[in-house]
Design an enzyme around this catalytic site. Sequence first.
Site, PDB file in Angstrom:
ATOM      1  N   LYS A   1       0.850  -1.202   0.000  1.00  0.00           N
ATOM      2  CA  LYS A   1       0.000   0.000   0.000  1.00  0.00           C
ATOM      3  C   LYS A   1       0.883   1.249   0.000  1.00  0.00           C
ATOM      4  O   LYS A   1       2.080   1.169   0.302  1.00  0.00           O
ATOM      5  CB  LYS A   1      -0.900  -0.031   1.236  1.00  0.00           C
ATOM      6  CG  LYS A   1      -0.115  -0.081   2.550  1.00  0.00           C
ATOM      7  CD  LYS A   1      -1.018  -0.362   3.737  1.00  0.00           C
ATOM      8  CE  LYS A   1      -0.212  -0.378   5.035  1.00  0.00           C
ATOM      9  NZ  LYS A   1      -1.053  -0.648   6.199  1.00  0.00           N
TER      10      LYS A   1
ATOM     11  N   TYR B   1      13.275  31.178   3.232  1.00  0.00           N
ATOM     12  CA  TYR B   1      11.994  31.786   3.608  1.00  0.00           C
ATOM     13  C   TYR B   1      12.001  32.191   5.078  1.00  0.00           C
ATOM     14  O   TYR B   1      12.467  31.431   5.932  1.00  0.00           O
ATOM     15  CB  TYR B   1      10.853  30.786   3.389  1.00  0.00           C
ATOM     16  CG  TYR B   1      10.462  30.589   1.952  1.00  0.00           C
ATOM     17  CD1 TYR B   1      10.078  31.665   1.147  1.00  0.00           C
ATOM     18  CD2 TYR B   1      10.460  29.308   1.401  1.00  0.00           C
ATOM     19  CE1 TYR B   1       9.706  31.459  -0.170  1.00  0.00           C
ATOM     20  CE2 TYR B   1      10.082  29.101   0.082  1.00  0.00           C
ATOM     21  CZ  TYR B   1       9.702  30.178  -0.696  1.00  0.00           C
ATOM     22  OH  TYR B   1       9.334  29.980  -1.990  1.00  0.00           O
TER      23      TYR B   1
ATOM     24  N   MET C   1       9.340  23.864  -0.649  1.00  0.00           N
ATOM     25  CA  MET C   1       8.541  22.827  -1.284  1.00  0.00           C
ATOM     26  C   MET C   1       9.409  21.925  -2.189  1.00  0.00           C
ATOM     27  O   MET C   1       9.242  20.706  -2.208  1.00  0.00           O
ATOM     28  CB  MET C   1       7.412  23.449  -2.113  1.00  0.00           C
ATOM     29  CG  MET C   1       6.464  22.411  -2.691  1.00  0.00           C
ATOM     30  SD  MET C   1       5.158  23.130  -3.693  1.00  0.00           S
ATOM     31  CE  MET C   1       4.121  23.868  -2.456  1.00  0.00           C
TER      32      MET C   1
END
Length: 384
Positions: free
Chosen positions: A38, A265, A313
């Site tokens: 899975k 950031y 990200m």
Amino acid sequence: MYEKTRAWIELNMDNLLHNVEQLKSHLSPGCQLMPAVKANAYGHGSILIAKALNQMGIRDFCVAAATEGVALRKAGIEGQILVLGYTHPESFDLLVEYDLTQTVVDAAYAGILADYGRPLKVHISVDTGMRRLGERSEHLSSILSFWKYKTLKITGLYSHLCVADGTSPMDVQFTLMQFQRFDTIVDALHQKGIDGFSTHIQGSYGFLNYPEYHYDYIRPGIVLYGCKSLPDDQPRLELSLRPVLSLKARLSSVRTLLPGESAGYGLTFTAQKPLLIGTASIGYADGIPRSLSGKGYALIRGKRAPFIGRICMDQLLLDVTDIPDASPMDEVVLIGSSVFSDSISEFKNEICVEELALQGQTISNEILSCLGERLERVENHKSF
Ligand SMILES: *Cc1c(COP(=O)(O)O)cnc(C)c1O
């Protein structure tokens, strides 16, 4: 098509084979592996892993969602595929079309599966204490009634352990009770003359901590991939496990950070002295937890490069001051080992996923299963 260009996973299939052999050597006769593939095989890549396991003689698999089973079938996987989770009635056609075995999650759902009208293969889930899925183990007559449904072909009965990784006396007592409740149901069904179904209850830790219990299958996930959930776990059966997965990225740029300058950031990191910093082409969308900002480290040329600033990200920043040769295009290792040697020196270092999990206040299972779709998956050292 070039390989290993931005961020990628390397799969060591020899290690997968080693782990399979380790598990098999402790199975009772007649017990088989039904690997949990899975969540894209815990991020490894379900098709690559299932195909490799097929070549190692493993035919049956479990997945969480019907769509995961469909993907395996489309890739040519032929054995039994058990869907451990819920399938919406709108998707029952998939179960038939792709010959998937559905879990009966409770009595009401058994009725819904039967109402569908077409023949379906099912395994009955028995709730022995986790209180997630399954018909309660006390409800023998309810479980018995599932055999009345003419269209349900019941090929298995299973349960799931919820504190099998725990070693406290309370956890052990609870787990033994779960085994006992399961055995009671199995025996009662046999006494009623009901047969022809397989039984299984152990996942990785259920097997490692309770290897003396024997059923038709075990459903290993994390151990098959060569990992423990946390670094300090010491199961009773200590297998020699080898991690299958390495996670790597490219160093895209190297630059200096002057004293007093900040980076990333939020400018959360400030240099106290001149630093050399590197940018790696991997980020939280690839599965590096953002909570590891300022905590973890990666390996470049065998040496440690600490994470600095906030993980982005798609990228992250590293302090490479102690790796003066670090250059764009270098391999950055986030999970796995990194070796560097020249005529003068040799460095070798390794980062295991368990370490990352501990730092990120989670477990290996979560880190691995969150590894992103856009990572390239490359098979290595395939010798079988
Ligand atoms: C995920 C899962 C497994 C495998 O778990 P591991 O702890 O990774 O071995 C087994 N059984 C069920 C029902 C699961 O959901």
